[in-house]
Design a protein around this motif. Structure first.
Motif, PDB file in Angstrom:
ATOM      1  N   TYR A   7       0.848  -1.198   0.000  1.00 40.10           N
ATOM      2  CA  TYR A   7       0.000   0.000   0.000  1.00 40.10           C
ATOM      3  C   TYR A   7       0.874   1.235   0.000  1.00 40.10           C
ATOM      4  O   TYR A   7       1.728   1.401   0.869  1.00 40.10           O
ATOM      5  CB  TYR A   7      -0.905  -0.003   1.222  1.00 40.10           C
ATOM      6  N   GLU A   8       0.649   2.086  -0.956  1.00 41.98           N
ATOM      7  CA  GLU A   8       1.371   3.340  -1.042  1.00 41.98           C
ATOM      8  C   GLU A   8       0.408   4.456  -0.645  1.00 41.98           C
ATOM      9  O   GLU A   8      -0.532   4.765  -1.379  1.00 41.98           O
ATOM     10  CB  GLU A   8       1.880   3.573  -2.468  1.00 41.98           C
ATOM     11  N   PRO A   9       0.597   5.067   0.529  1.00 42.78           N
ATOM     12  CA  PRO A   9      -0.338   6.125   0.950  1.00 42.78           C
ATOM     13  C   PRO A   9      -0.325   7.289  -0.028  1.00 42.78           C
ATOM     14  O   PRO A   9       0.733   7.681  -0.530  1.00 42.78           O
ATOM     15  CB  PRO A   9       0.215   6.561   2.314  1.00 42.78           C
ATOM     16  N   PRO A  10      -1.495   7.850  -0.317  1.00 46.84           N
ATOM     17  CA  PRO A  10      -1.530   9.032  -1.192  1.00 46.84           C
ATOM     18  C   PRO A  10      -0.942  10.233  -0.472  1.00 46.84           C
ATOM     19  O   PRO A  10      -0.760  10.225   0.744  1.00 46.84           O
ATOM     20  CB  PRO A  10      -3.028   9.226  -1.454  1.00 46.84           C
ATOM     21  N   LYS A  11      -0.658  11.256  -1.211  1.00 49.21           N
ATOM     22  CA  LYS A  11      -0.096  12.461  -0.613  1.00 49.21           C
ATOM     23  C   LYS A  11      -1.080  13.089   0.370  1.00 49.21           C
ATOM     24  O   LYS A  11      -0.687  13.594   1.429  1.00 49.21           O
ATOM     25  CB  LYS A  11       0.280  13.460  -1.716  1.00 49.21           C
ATOM     26  N   VAL A  12      -2.354  13.084   0.013  1.00 48.93           N
ATOM     27  CA  VAL A  12      -3.423  13.608   0.877  1.00 48.93           C
ATOM     28  C   VAL A  12      -4.508  12.551   0.991  1.00 48.93           C
ATOM     29  O   VAL A  12      -5.064  12.106  -0.018  1.00 48.93           O
ATOM     30  CB  VAL A  12      -4.018  14.909   0.308  1.00 48.93           C
ATOM     31  N   TRP A  13      -4.806  12.144   2.234  1.00 48.98           N
ATOM     32  CA  TRP A  13      -5.830  11.114   2.433  1.00 48.98           C
ATOM     33  C   TRP A  13      -7.219  11.697   2.232  1.00 48.98           C
ATOM     34  O   TRP A  13      -7.508  12.811   2.676  1.00 48.98           O
ATOM     35  CB  TRP A  13      -5.734  10.544   3.846  1.00 48.98           C
ATOM     36  N   THR A  14      -8.082  10.962   1.551  1.00 48.35           N
ATOM     37  CA  THR A  14      -9.480  11.347   1.389  1.00 48.35           C
ATOM     38  C   THR A  14     -10.366  10.166   1.750  1.00 48.35           C
ATOM     39  O   THR A  14      -9.968   9.002   1.604  1.00 48.35           O
ATOM     40  CB  THR A  14      -9.784  11.790  -0.048  1.00 48.35           C
ATOM     41  N   TRP A  15     -11.545  10.476   2.230  1.00 53.74           N
ATOM     42  CA  TRP A  15     -12.510   9.436   2.632  1.00 53.74           C
ATOM     43  C   TRP A  15     -13.401   9.130   1.439  1.00 53.74           C
ATOM     44  O   TRP A  15     -14.359   9.823   1.162  1.00 53.74           O
ATOM     45  CB  TRP A  15     -13.336   9.957   3.810  1.00 53.74           C
ATOM     46  N   ASN A  16     -13.059   8.088   0.691  1.00 53.95           N
ATOM     47  CA  ASN A  16     -13.827   7.768  -0.511  1.00 53.95           C
ATOM     48  C   ASN A  16     -14.427   6.367  -0.485  1.00 53.95           C
ATOM     49  O   ASN A  16     -15.030   5.924  -1.453  1.00 53.95           O
ATOM     50  CB  ASN A  16     -12.957   7.936  -1.768  1.00 53.95           C
ATOM     51  N   SER A  19     -14.130   1.720   5.493  1.00 56.46           N
ATOM     52  CA  SER A  19     -12.885   1.056   5.865  1.00 56.46           C
ATOM     53  C   SER A  19     -13.027  -0.450   5.998  1.00 56.46           C
ATOM     54  O   SER A  19     -12.034  -1.168   6.052  1.00 56.46           O
ATOM     55  CB  SER A  19     -12.373   1.624   7.201  1.00 56.46           C
ATOM     56  N   PRO A  29     -14.893  10.472   9.279  1.00 60.03           N
ATOM     57  CA  PRO A  29     -13.779  11.339   9.694  1.00 60.03           C
ATOM     58  C   PRO A  29     -14.194  12.730  10.151  1.00 60.03           C
ATOM     59  O   PRO A  29     -13.362  13.631  10.220  1.00 60.03           O
ATOM     60  CB  PRO A  29     -12.930  11.408   8.426  1.00 60.03           C
TER      61      PRO A  29
END
Length: 292
Positions: A7-16, A19, A29
């Motif tokens: 898993y590569e975390p995105p630069k900015v997390w978004t709730w899409n 979980s 969130p």
């Protein structure tokens, strides 16, 4: 060979997306209410809004212990708040902006006082009634140390081990091993303390025991997350002795029943408004379907 994709975390997390896991449908969130719903108010000075999770049991045990000790001002109404979205009602959020049970309203004075977070409620009640919190500096400090130890340790037990061992949609070996190691270390911390002390603060029963017991007492008896055998809880002999001693207290037996919606019907008192409710209004007595 690990077949779980990296898993590569995105630069900015978004709730899409949700979980996953048992509580995915109520996780979000953002804070604040999702709907308007006023809270009921009973006839007693103390109004508790809760569920019999370990954090909820802390407070109902404290209230029952206060009543058993003769503090009649500790009479209370306990209202059921299921964690299925009810905790986001406007009335509950007004009592606890963090939308977590338990939450308490003290209506004994000129204006209501709200108290939230289980540890804060225990301290508030202990100071209000002058009970279960030692007055000498050393014992008082020890009590607070173990109380806040529990508050800091519980996220590893519940949010960490409990989540990944029992609730996560996928069993992740690294996560389970990481939190199992920490929980066993915590059990060893308790076991070493209780080797030479009857209770956590020494020779007197305090709010520290009331805070720790619902979590680690349940864990020691294999009642939490089904993880007893996995964690070899029977090896912690001093924790077992302490757990059994507290479980035998009549007030603790009553406190465990309040706001409980699972287990044997005779152990469930969904709401508590009078001391007689333990004899007349458990689920086996009132003939209503057992709540899931």
């Amino acid at each position: 060979m690990n077949d779980i994709p990296a898993y590569e975390p995105p630069k900015v997390w978004t709730w899409n997306k949700e979980s996953g896991g048992r509580f995915a449908s109520i996780n979000r969130p953002v804070a604040g209410p999702t709907h308007d719903k006023e809270l009921p108010v009973g006839r007693h000075p103390l109004q508790l809004y809760s569920l019999a999770t370990p954090n909820g049991v802390k407070v109902t045990v404290m209230l029952e212990e206060l009543l058993a000790a003769g503090h009649t001002g500790a009479e209370y109404d306990a209202w059921l708040i299921k964690i299925d979205g009810n905790q986001f009602g406007s009335g509950f959020v007004a009592v606890n902006p963090n939308s977590k049970i338990p939450a308490l309203m003290d209506r004994s004075g000129k204006e209501p006082i709200r108290v939230f977070e289980s540890g804060s409620i225990l301290v508030y009640l202990a100071e209000k009634f002058g009970a279960f919190l030692p007055t000498d500096v050393k014992s008082r400090a020890e009590t607070f140390s173990w109380l806040f130890w529990q508050m800091g340790a519980a996220p590893y037990l519940g949010g960490g081990f409990g989540h990944f061992y029992a609730y996560a949609p996928t069993k992740i070996e690294y996560a389970i091993d990481r939190f199992a190691m920490e929980v066993k270390r915590q059990l060893d911390v308790l076991d070493r303390r209780l080797a030479d002390n009857e209770y956590l603060a020494g020779d007197v029963y305090t709010i520290a025991d009331m805070a720790v017991w619902p979590w680690y007492g349940s864990l020691a008896k294999g009642l939490l997350y089904g993880g007893g055998e996995f964690l070899s809880v029977q090896d912690y002999k001093n924790v077992q002795r302490w757990t059994d001693a507290i479980a035998a207290r009549p007030a603790v037996k009553r406190g465990r029943m309040v706001n409980r919606t699972w287990g044997e019907p005779s152990s469930q008192l969904h709401e508590r408004h009078d001391a007689s409710d333990f004899e007349t209004k458990t689920q086996d007595k009132i003939g209503e379907p057992v709540a899931s």
